[in-house]
Design a protein around this motif. Sequence first.
Motif, PDB file in Angstrom:
ATOM      1  N   PRO A 141       0.794  -1.242   0.000  1.00 16.73           N
ATOM      2  CA  PRO A 141       0.000   0.000   0.000  1.00 16.73           C
ATOM      3  C   PRO A 141       0.823   1.288   0.000  1.00 16.73           C
ATOM      4  CG  PRO A 141      -0.965  -1.578   1.485  1.00 16.73           C
ATOM      5  CD  PRO A 141       0.321  -2.171   1.014  1.00 16.73           C
ATOM      6  N   HIS A 142       1.886   1.340   0.806  1.00 16.42           N
ATOM      7  CA  HIS A 142       2.631   2.618   0.843  1.00 16.42           C
ATOM      8  C   HIS A 142       3.290   2.907  -0.508  1.00 16.42           C
ATOM      9  CE1 HIS A 142       5.580  -0.408   2.141  1.00 16.42           C
ATOM     10  NE2 HIS A 142       6.475   0.354   1.578  1.00 16.42           N
ATOM     11  N   ARG A 151     -10.488  13.152  -3.711  1.00 19.17           N
ATOM     12  CA  ARG A 151     -11.228  13.359  -2.464  1.00 19.17           C
ATOM     13  C   ARG A 151     -11.132  12.125  -1.576  1.00 19.17           C
ATOM     14  NH1 ARG A 151     -14.196  17.660  -1.909  1.00 19.17           N
ATOM     15  NH2 ARG A 151     -14.728  18.928  -3.709  1.00 19.17           N
ATOM     16  N   SER A 152     -11.115  11.007  -2.251  1.00 16.99           N
ATOM     17  CA  SER A 152     -11.086   9.750  -1.496  1.00 16.99           C
ATOM     18  C   SER A 152     -10.347   8.685  -2.319  1.00 16.99           C
ATOM     19  CB  SER A 152     -12.533   9.320  -1.224  1.00 16.99           C
ATOM     20  OG  SER A 152     -12.569   7.988  -0.833  1.00 16.99           O
ATOM     21  N   ILE A 153      -9.511   7.920  -1.644  1.00 26.19           N
ATOM     22  CA  ILE A 153      -8.822   6.801  -2.312  1.00 26.19           C
ATOM     23  C   ILE A 153      -8.988   5.581  -1.411  1.00 26.19           C
ATOM     24  CG2 ILE A 153      -6.690   6.009  -3.406  1.00 26.19           C
ATOM     25  CD1 ILE A 153      -5.507   8.774  -2.848  1.00 26.19           C
ATOM     26  N   SER A 154      -9.309   4.478  -2.021  1.00 23.73           N
ATOM     27  CA  SER A 154      -9.325   3.248  -1.211  1.00 23.73           C
ATOM     28  C   SER A 154      -8.656   2.123  -1.978  1.00 23.73           C
ATOM     29  CB  SER A 154     -10.759   2.873  -0.832  1.00 23.73           C
ATOM     30  OG  SER A 154     -11.462   2.462  -1.965  1.00 23.73           O
ATOM     31  N   LEU A 155      -8.005   1.293  -1.230  1.00 24.75           N
ATOM     32  CA  LEU A 155      -7.328   0.120  -1.795  1.00 24.75           C
ATOM     33  C   LEU A 155      -7.676  -1.052  -0.887  1.00 24.75           C
ATOM     34  CD1 LEU A 155      -4.999  -1.315  -3.501  1.00 24.75           C
ATOM     35  CD2 LEU A 155      -3.464  -0.549  -1.711  1.00 24.75           C
ATOM     36  N   GLY A 156      -8.261  -2.078  -1.448  1.00 27.36           N
ATOM     37  CA  GLY A 156      -8.655  -3.213  -0.596  1.00 27.36           C
ATOM     38  C   GLY A 156      -8.430  -4.535  -1.280  1.00 27.36           C
ATOM     39  N   PHE A 159      -1.257  13.321   4.212  1.00 29.79           N
ATOM     40  CA  PHE A 159      -1.040  12.213   3.288  1.00 29.79           C
ATOM     41  C   PHE A 159       0.354  11.610   3.494  1.00 29.79           C
ATOM     42  CE2 PHE A 159       0.565  10.682  -0.838  1.00 29.79           C
ATOM     43  CZ  PHE A 159      -0.382   9.709  -1.101  1.00 29.79           C
ATOM     44  N   VAL A 190       1.203   7.803   4.732  1.00 30.37           N
ATOM     45  CA  VAL A 190       2.022   6.892   3.909  1.00 30.37           C
ATOM     46  C   VAL A 190       3.249   6.432   4.709  1.00 30.37           C
ATOM     47  CG1 VAL A 190       3.447   6.727   1.827  1.00 30.37           C
ATOM     48  CG2 VAL A 190       1.196   7.773   1.703  1.00 30.37           C
ATOM     49  N   LEU A 244       2.134   3.785   7.002  1.00 29.55           N
ATOM     50  CA  LEU A 244       1.997   2.504   6.287  1.00 29.55           C
ATOM     51  C   LEU A 244       3.366   1.868   6.041  1.00 29.55           C
ATOM     52  CD1 LEU A 244      -0.649   3.450   3.551  1.00 29.55           C
ATOM     53  CD2 LEU A 244      -1.043   2.128   5.618  1.00 29.55           C
ATOM     54  N   VAL A 258      -1.037  -4.610   5.553  1.00 23.72           N
ATOM     55  CA  VAL A 258      -2.247  -3.784   5.404  1.00 23.72           C
ATOM     56  C   VAL A 258      -3.115  -4.422   4.316  1.00 23.72           C
ATOM     57  CG1 VAL A 258      -3.115  -1.523   4.706  1.00 23.72           C
ATOM     58  CG2 VAL A 258      -1.094  -1.688   6.150  1.00 23.72           C
ATOM     59  N   ASP A 284      -6.626  -3.372   3.785  1.00 24.50           N
ATOM     60  CA  ASP A 284      -7.588  -2.394   3.267  1.00 24.50           C
ATOM     61  C   ASP A 284      -7.237  -1.021   3.792  1.00 24.50           C
ATOM     62  OD1 ASP A 284     -10.274  -3.332   1.900  1.00 24.50           O
ATOM     63  OD2 ASP A 284      -9.578  -4.936   3.231  1.00 24.50           O
ATOM     64  N   ILE A 285      -7.367  -0.046   2.940  1.00 25.50           N
ATOM     65  CA  ILE A 285      -7.165   1.325   3.410  1.00 25.50           C
ATOM     66  C   ILE A 285      -8.072   2.258   2.619  1.00 25.50           C
ATOM     67  CG2 ILE A 285      -5.071   1.493   1.964  1.00 25.50           C
ATOM     68  CD1 ILE A 285      -4.164   3.657   4.084  1.00 25.50           C
ATOM     69  N   ASN A 286      -8.645   3.178   3.351  1.00 27.58           N
ATOM     70  CA  ASN A 286      -9.507   4.174   2.720  1.00 27.58           C
ATOM     71  C   ASN A 286      -9.107   5.532   3.265  1.00 27.58           C
ATOM     72  OD1 ASN A 286     -12.008   5.976   2.833  1.00 27.58           O
ATOM     73  ND2 ASN A 286     -12.520   4.427   1.311  1.00 27.58           N
ATOM     74  N   MET A 287      -8.717   6.410   2.370  1.00 27.39           N
ATOM     75  CA  MET A 287      -8.319   7.758   2.799  1.00 27.39           C
ATOM     76  C   MET A 287      -9.283   8.783   2.219  1.00 27.39           C
ATOM     77  SD  MET A 287      -4.209   8.128   2.731  1.00 27.39           S
ATOM     78  CE  MET A 287      -3.678   7.068   1.435  1.00 27.39           C
ATOM     79  N   THR A 288      -9.808   9.634   3.086  1.00 26.59           N
ATOM     80  CA  THR A 288     -10.695  10.713   2.602  1.00 26.59           C
ATOM     81  C   THR A 288     -10.247  12.024   3.231  1.00 26.59           C
ATOM     82  OG1 THR A 288     -12.209  10.140   4.379  1.00 26.59           O
ATOM     83  CG2 THR A 288     -12.781   9.335   2.202  1.00 26.59           C
ATOM     84  N   ARG A 289     -10.593  13.075   2.574  1.00 21.36           N
ATOM     85  CA  ARG A 289     -10.241  14.388   3.134  1.00 21.36           C
ATOM     86  C   ARG A 289     -10.988  14.604   4.440  1.00 21.36           C
ATOM     87  NH1 ARG A 289      -9.456  18.878  -1.409  1.00 21.36           N
ATOM     88  NH2 ARG A 289      -8.399  17.589  -2.931  1.00 21.36           N
TER      89      ARG A 289
END
Lengths: 215, 193
Positions: free
Chosen positions: A107-108, A125-130, B144, B148, B151, B163, B165-170
Amino acid sequence: MSRGKKEIQPHWRPNFVDPAELPDIKVIRTGFIINFIAVTLALVVTFWLIQREYQARALSQTIATMEQQIALAKAVDSENLALSRDFRKVAEHIIEVGKFLEVPIEPHDFFVSLSKIKPDDLLFRSISLGEEVFKVGNKNQLGYRISISGDAKNLTVLDDFKNTLESGELLNLDGFSLDIREALQGRDAETGIFPYQLSIQLIPGDKKPEGKGGA
Amino acid sequence: MSASAKLVRILREYPIAISCALIIIVGAASIFMRSGRNMELEVKETDLSLRIRTMDQNVINANGLKTDLEAMEAHVEQLEGRLFDRDQRAININFFYDLEDRLDVRLLNINQVPAEYPLYAAKGPRALKLHSTITYNISLNGSFQRIVEFLNELTRVEPLIRVTDINMTRGDDRAAGGGGLDARISLIVLAEK
């Protein structure tokens, strides 16, 4: 009896020849041929028998030597086998740790690479990785779902970014097929930006899924 | 001439041939009777030869194996020391809080999920036999770059962490001019069985 009527005797005489008693006068006598064949066959069979017996004796000696050799090396062999067994047992731990840590996407690294290819005119606005398990044939395999949503100042930027994702190294991984779907919302009348969403799937296997396209 | 007389006559006439015929019959019978034994010996010899070859190969394979085994055992012992203990819940969770200050992120919530991660659970695609996994859901806030880094740090720390699952939102403070992101991370840690 008159002379004219004289009795005529046939020319007959008994044959006293006994062929068995007569000497064999052929160039090669029958007795010689029969004896010759019999002696030759007897010699062949005798030689064959001796040869087989000799072979059996030699094999028995070889087997005895081998058994002795095995008996001598057995202790060392058992030790080697025990070592090998222990090695395999210990190696299983390391294999399992490897299995746990083995992933196609870190992920990083993914986020760093993504931030490098992001155009300035595109906002996230939003990013997701799963991770997601996909069924490929009879097997369940690890794949990924990625979702990126944000705002694009114009559609060209979004298209370029999508093309970069499709052709770049970041998402083109060995053993995975890539599926990118794009959803656009209506343009904001005040700011002129386009809210967008990219849904990306990395599916294990080389076949590309059908129905790829935008909104 | 009667048949017996004929036979006697033949016997008298060809004594050598008759003797040879007897030798042939006895020899052929012996060859036939003992052919099984020879085959048995040949099979046994092949088996033993194979076994000796295997033993020789074992000797070659075991060359330096003891040293390798010792090194491997030491490595595994070190790996086992890096595993989480499922029962030490507080210590496990505190491990993540310890990263908070060092990496300049704010951990909002850490939740230990009781169930094992399905990928590695029994009958899962990558079922583990010697280890188990503990799943954590972490909510955090930070820039951000810090997230990172967080992570990245997870891959470098002693415990074996991945890791998933990861979800990043403002974050909400973005609207107020802040630079923070809200992140929800699911991660799994390799634990003792």
